[in-house]
Design a protein around this motif. Structure first.
Motif, short mmCIF file in Angstrom:
data_model
loop_
_atom_site.label_atom_id
_atom_site.label_comp_id
_atom_site.label_asym_id
_atom_site.label_seq_id
_atom_site.Cartn_x
_atom_site.Cartn_y
_atom_site.Cartn_z
N GLU A 30 0.82 -1.25 0.04
CA GLU A 30 0.16 -0.02 0.04
C GLU A 30 1.02 1.26 0.05
N LEU A 31 2.12 1.09 0.20
CA LEU A 31 2.93 2.23 0.17
C LEU A 31 3.55 2.54 -1.11
N PHE A 32 3.36 1.77 -2.04
CA PHE A 32 3.67 2.17 -3.63
C PHE A 32 2.90 2.88 -4.23
N ALA A 33 3.01 3.77 -5.08
CA ALA A 33 2.22 4.63 -5.86
C ALA A 33 1.42 3.96 -6.69
N PRO A 34 0.44 4.33 -7.23
CA PRO A 34 -0.23 3.52 -8.19
C PRO A 34 0.15 3.57 -9.74
N PHE A 35 1.21 4.38 -9.74
CA PHE A 35 1.88 4.49 -10.99
C PHE A 35 3.25 4.31 -11.14
N GLY A 36 3.54 3.13 -11.80
CA GLY A 36 5.11 2.90 -11.92
C GLY A 36 5.11 1.93 -13.31
N TYR A 37 6.77 1.82 -13.53
CA TYR A 37 7.07 1.03 -14.34
C TYR A 37 7.95 -0.10 -13.92
N VAL A 38 8.16 -1.40 -14.64
CA VAL A 38 8.89 -2.41 -14.67
C VAL A 38 9.57 -2.41 -15.98
N ILE A 39 10.96 -2.29 -15.69
CA ILE A 39 11.70 -2.24 -17.14
C ILE A 39 12.47 -3.37 -17.11
N ASP A 40 12.44 -4.19 -18.48
CA ASP A 40 13.01 -5.61 -18.52
C ASP A 40 13.46 -6.61 -17.41
N ASP A 41 12.35 -6.33 -16.58
CA ASP A 41 12.34 -7.39 -15.50
C ASP A 41 13.60 -7.10 -14.45
N CYS A 42 14.15 -6.01 -14.56
CA CYS A 42 15.31 -5.74 -13.69
C CYS A 42 15.21 -4.54 -13.15
N ALA A 43 14.11 -3.33 -13.38
CA ALA A 43 14.22 -1.91 -12.60
C ALA A 43 12.90 -1.67 -12.56
N VAL A 44 12.83 -1.05 -11.50
CA VAL A 44 11.32 -0.47 -11.20
C VAL A 44 11.32 0.83 -10.60
N GLY A 45 10.32 1.70 -10.71
CA GLY A 45 10.24 3.06 -10.30
C GLY A 45 8.69 3.60 -10.39
N PHE A 46 8.37 4.25 -9.57
CA PHE A 46 7.03 4.98 -9.33
C PHE A 46 7.25 6.53 -9.18
N LEU A 47 5.98 6.99 -9.93
CA LEU A 47 5.83 8.34 -9.91
C LEU A 47 4.72 8.92 -9.04
N VAL A 48 5.02 9.66 -7.87
CA VAL A 48 3.93 9.85 -6.86
C VAL A 48 3.35 11.19 -7.17
N LYS A 49 2.30 11.32 -7.49
CA LYS A 49 1.73 12.80 -8.02
C LYS A 49 1.06 13.56 -6.69
N THR A 50 1.36 14.67 -6.63
CA THR A 50 0.73 15.67 -5.76
C THR A 50 -0.12 16.82 -6.10
N ASP A 51 -0.72 17.52 -5.28
CA ASP A 51 -1.57 18.38 -5.87
C ASP A 51 -0.81 19.67 -5.92
N ALA A 52 0.32 19.58 -5.67
CA ALA A 52 1.30 20.98 -6.06
C ALA A 52 1.81 20.69 -7.57
N GLY A 53 2.87 21.51 -7.57
CA GLY A 53 3.35 21.43 -8.95
C GLY A 53 4.69 20.49 -9.02
N VAL A 54 4.94 19.73 -8.18
CA VAL A 54 5.79 18.73 -7.80
C VAL A 54 5.40 17.30 -7.70
N CYS A 55 6.29 16.51 -8.44
CA CYS A 55 6.03 14.87 -8.42
C CYS A 55 7.18 14.35 -7.71
N TYR A 56 7.12 13.03 -7.14
CA TYR A 56 8.30 12.44 -6.83
C TYR A 56 8.71 11.11 -7.40
N ILE A 57 9.95 10.68 -7.49
CA ILE A 57 10.18 9.61 -8.07
C ILE A 57 10.58 8.86 -6.63
N GLU A 58 9.67 7.46 -6.75
CA GLU A 58 9.84 6.54 -5.04
C GLU A 58 10.10 5.40 -5.47
#
Length: 125
Positions: A30-58
């Motif tokens: 439940e701590l993973f953001a709903p939007f993320g990618y898995v690349i080539d079955d060897c890397a993962v990352g998530f984009l945390v969207k906010t209600d401000a002008g900034v987003c985060y890679i988590e």
């Protein structure tokens, strides 16, 4: 390279295996953001969207057992995809917190600027 949207049922155990190999504590789903990618079955990352002008890679991580060149290409593509997704969603800034010198070097090479010296604190709600 194979690009997939992250799905808990499909990818969670795989990603937790990578984190365990790096001595990182398990992250509850439940701590993973709903939007993320898995690349080539060897890397993962998530984009945390906010209600401000900034987003985060988590929770960006890679399989430490993957061949270094493959892992590097996957992480580079992951950054491109997450940055493009943030830009397309209208964000003006994207940030990432890291304590790993290899990741710090990687983000600096991608044009990220360092801002301060932080300790991340958390409290369960």
């Amino acid at each position: 390279m194979k690009v997939e949207l992250y799905e808990h049922a499909k990818h969670y155990d795989q990603v937790m295996g990578w984190l365990r190999k790096r001595d990182i504590k398990e992250v509850p789903q439940e701590l993973f953001a709903p939007f993320g990618y898995v690349i080539d079955d060897c890397a993962v990352g998530f984009l945390v969207k906010t209600d401000a002008g900034v987003c985060y890679i988590e929770h960006m991580a890679a399989d430490p057992d993957a061949e270094e060149g493959r892992r590097d290409k996957a992480l580079q593509l992951l950054f491109v995809l997450l940055e493009n997704a943030g830009r397309a969603a209208g964000f003006k800034m994207i940030t990432i917190l890291t304590r790993l010198s290899a990741m710090k070097k990687r983000v600096e090479e991608r044009g990220f600027s360092e801002f301060g010296d932080f300790t991340l604190n958390y409290k369960k709600l």
